[in-house]
Design a protein around this motif. Sequence first.
Motif, PDB file in Angstrom:
ATOM      1  N   ASP A   1       0.820  -1.208   0.000  1.00  0.00           N
ATOM      2  CA  ASP A   1       0.000   0.000   0.000  1.00  0.00           C
ATOM      3  C   ASP A   1       0.856   1.261   0.000  1.00  0.00           C
ATOM      4  O   ASP A   1       0.589   2.206   0.714  1.00  0.00           O
ATOM      5  CB  ASP A   1      -0.962  -0.021   1.193  1.00  0.00           C
ATOM      6  N   GLY A   2       1.926   1.245  -0.787  1.00  0.00           N
ATOM      7  CA  GLY A   2       2.791   2.405  -0.867  1.00  0.00           C
ATOM      8  C   GLY A   2       3.820   2.503   0.246  1.00  0.00           C
ATOM      9  O   GLY A   2       4.627   3.413   0.263  1.00  0.00           O
ATOM     10  N   LEU A   3       3.779   1.587   1.192  1.00  0.00           N
ATOM     11  CA  LEU A   3       4.740   1.603   2.292  1.00  0.00           C
ATOM     12  C   LEU A   3       5.722   0.458   2.118  1.00  0.00           C
ATOM     13  O   LEU A   3       5.345  -0.666   1.858  1.00  0.00           O
ATOM     14  CB  LEU A   3       4.026   1.420   3.641  1.00  0.00           C
ATOM     15  N   LEU A   4       6.995   0.760   2.247  1.00  0.00           N
ATOM     16  CA  LEU A   4       8.022  -0.270   2.186  1.00  0.00           C
ATOM     17  C   LEU A   4       8.798  -0.264   3.497  1.00  0.00           C
ATOM     18  O   LEU A   4      10.010  -0.385   3.525  1.00  0.00           O
ATOM     19  CB  LEU A   4       8.958  -0.026   0.996  1.00  0.00           C
ATOM     20  N   ALA A   5       8.101  -0.118   4.593  1.00  0.00           N
ATOM     21  CA  ALA A   5       8.730  -0.006   5.900  1.00  0.00           C
ATOM     22  C   ALA A   5       9.216  -1.355   6.403  1.00  0.00           C
ATOM     23  O   ALA A   5       8.610  -2.388   6.151  1.00  0.00           O
ATOM     24  CB  ALA A   5       7.730   0.584   6.891  1.00  0.00           C
ATOM     25  N   ALA A   6      10.325  -1.310   7.143  1.00  0.00           N
ATOM     26  CA  ALA A   6      10.868  -2.515   7.761  1.00  0.00           C
ATOM     27  C   ALA A   6       9.996  -2.949   8.936  1.00  0.00           C
ATOM     28  O   ALA A   6       9.984  -4.115   9.310  1.00  0.00           O
ATOM     29  CB  ALA A   6      12.299  -2.280   8.226  1.00  0.00           C
ATOM     30  N   GLU A   7       9.259  -2.009   9.506  1.00  0.00           N
ATOM     31  CA  GLU A   7       8.296  -2.327  10.555  1.00  0.00           C
ATOM     32  C   GLU A   7       7.270  -1.207  10.633  1.00  0.00           C
ATOM     33  O   GLU A   7       7.543  -0.074  10.239  1.00  0.00           O
ATOM     34  CB  GLU A   7       8.967  -2.545  11.906  1.00  0.00           C
ATOM     35  N   LEU A   8       6.116  -1.554  11.111  1.00  0.00           N
ATOM     36  CA  LEU A   8       5.054  -0.567  11.310  1.00  0.00           C
ATOM     37  C   LEU A   8       4.560  -0.685  12.749  1.00  0.00           C
ATOM     38  O   LEU A   8       4.298  -1.782  13.235  1.00  0.00           O
ATOM     39  CB  LEU A   8       3.886  -0.804  10.357  1.00  0.00           C
ATOM     40  N   TYR A   9       4.435   0.460  13.386  1.00  0.00           N
ATOM     41  CA  TYR A   9       3.907   0.523  14.740  1.00  0.00           C
ATOM     42  C   TYR A   9       2.475   1.044  14.652  1.00  0.00           C
ATOM     43  O   TYR A   9       2.227   2.063  13.998  1.00  0.00           O
ATOM     44  CB  TYR A   9       4.766   1.464  15.592  1.00  0.00           C
ATOM     45  N   VAL A  10       1.536   0.354  15.288  1.00  0.00           N
ATOM     46  CA  VAL A  10       0.141   0.781  15.289  1.00  0.00           C
ATOM     47  C   VAL A  10      -0.054   1.718  16.472  1.00  0.00           C
ATOM     48  O   VAL A  10      -0.022   1.295  17.627  1.00  0.00           O
ATOM     49  CB  VAL A  10      -0.832  -0.418  15.372  1.00  0.00           C
ATOM     50  N   ALA A  11      -0.238   2.996  16.178  1.00  0.00           N
ATOM     51  CA  ALA A  11      -0.409   4.002  17.223  1.00  0.00           C
ATOM     52  C   ALA A  11      -1.869   4.119  17.666  1.00  0.00           C
ATOM     53  O   ALA A  11      -2.142   4.306  18.850  1.00  0.00           O
ATOM     54  CB  ALA A  11       0.101   5.352  16.741  1.00  0.00           C
ATOM     55  N   GLN A  12      -2.804   4.021  16.712  1.00  0.00           N
ATOM     56  CA  GLN A  12      -4.234   4.119  17.014  1.00  0.00           C
ATOM     57  C   GLN A  12      -5.003   3.271  16.021  1.00  0.00           C
ATOM     58  O   GLN A  12      -4.520   2.977  14.931  1.00  0.00           O
ATOM     59  CB  GLN A  12      -4.738   5.558  16.894  1.00  0.00           C
ATOM     60  N   ARG A  13      -6.231   2.942  16.417  1.00  0.00           N
ATOM     61  CA  ARG A  13      -7.136   2.268  15.488  1.00  0.00           C
ATOM     62  C   ARG A  13      -8.509   2.884  15.621  1.00  0.00           C
ATOM     63  O   ARG A  13      -9.003   3.110  16.718  1.00  0.00           O
ATOM     64  CB  ARG A  13      -7.226   0.767  15.774  1.00  0.00           C
ATOM     65  N   ARG A  14      -9.112   3.154  14.462  1.00  0.00           N
ATOM     66  CA  ARG A  14     -10.497   3.635  14.396  1.00  0.00           C
ATOM     67  C   ARG A  14     -11.210   2.796  13.360  1.00  0.00           C
ATOM     68  O   ARG A  14     -11.060   3.036  12.156  1.00  0.00           O
ATOM     69  CB  ARG A  14     -10.549   5.106  14.010  1.00  0.00           C
ATOM     70  N   GLY A  15     -11.945   1.821  13.805  1.00  0.00           N
ATOM     71  CA  GLY A  15     -12.676   0.959  12.895  1.00  0.00           C
ATOM     72  C   GLY A  15     -11.780   0.272  11.894  1.00  0.00           C
ATOM     73  O   GLY A  15     -10.928  -0.533  12.256  1.00  0.00           O
ATOM     74  N   ALA A  16     -11.946   0.615  10.630  1.00  0.00           N
ATOM     75  CA  ALA A  16     -11.200  -0.043   9.550  1.00  0.00           C
ATOM     76  C   ALA A  16      -9.901   0.670   9.200  1.00  0.00           C
ATOM     77  O   ALA A  16      -9.258   0.323   8.218  1.00  0.00           O
ATOM     78  CB  ALA A  16     -12.085  -0.147   8.314  1.00  0.00           C
ATOM     79  N   THR A  17      -9.490   1.653  10.009  1.00  0.00           N
ATOM     80  CA  THR A  17      -8.243   2.359   9.731  1.00  0.00           C
ATOM     81  C   THR A  17      -7.321   2.308  10.946  1.00  0.00           C
ATOM     82  O   THR A  17      -7.779   2.221  12.087  1.00  0.00           O
ATOM     83  CB  THR A  17      -8.478   3.829   9.335  1.00  0.00           C
ATOM     84  N   VAL A  18      -6.019   2.370  10.660  1.00  0.00           N
ATOM     85  CA  VAL A  18      -5.014   2.404  11.711  1.00  0.00           C
ATOM     86  C   VAL A  18      -4.060   3.560  11.445  1.00  0.00           C
ATOM     87  O   VAL A  18      -3.768   3.885  10.296  1.00  0.00           O
ATOM     88  CB  VAL A  18      -4.216   1.081  11.803  1.00  0.00           C
ATOM     89  N   LEU A  19      -3.614   4.187  12.512  1.00  0.00           N
ATOM     90  CA  LEU A  19      -2.561   5.188  12.416  1.00  0.00           C
ATOM     91  C   LEU A  19      -1.258   4.434  12.628  1.00  0.00           C
ATOM     92  O   LEU A  19      -0.994   3.926  13.721  1.00  0.00           O
ATOM     93  CB  LEU A  19      -2.724   6.277  13.481  1.00  0.00           C
TER      94      LEU A  19
END
Length: 124
Positions: free
Chosen positions: A71-89
């Motif tokens: 989805d356009g991200l090539l990160a080595a890791e992703l940290y989930v800061a928040q979640r609102r329903g079907a979306t995550v920060l």
Amino acid sequence: MNALPLDLIIGPHRAGQYIRERVQQLVTADCIPEARAVDMVCTAVLAGDPWTLADPGQTWIPHDEPSQERDGLLAAELYVAQRRGATVLVEDEWAQRAWRPVTVLDGYVLDSWHWARQGTTTER
């Protein structure tokens, strides 16, 4: 039953609590019989389904396919800061944050869960 991957990350007690919460959500919100809800949640957890698992305080790392575009991200890791329903920060290793659909985590696997942030609430 064998240990769920979630057991290894947060321990069997907390994993059981988390699964019970997800089951109760399905039973209450979607009127799914409890036995079916347990089956659905356990199957999703075993599959590493981000829709079921994604919650604040988690770190997700890529599957073994490092060239896969996510989805356009090539990160080595992703940290989930928040979640609102079907979306995550999500925050990447460069501290860049963006709201993305939960499906951005499809190319990743849950690696760790930082329980120090358990006071964070989610809207589902």
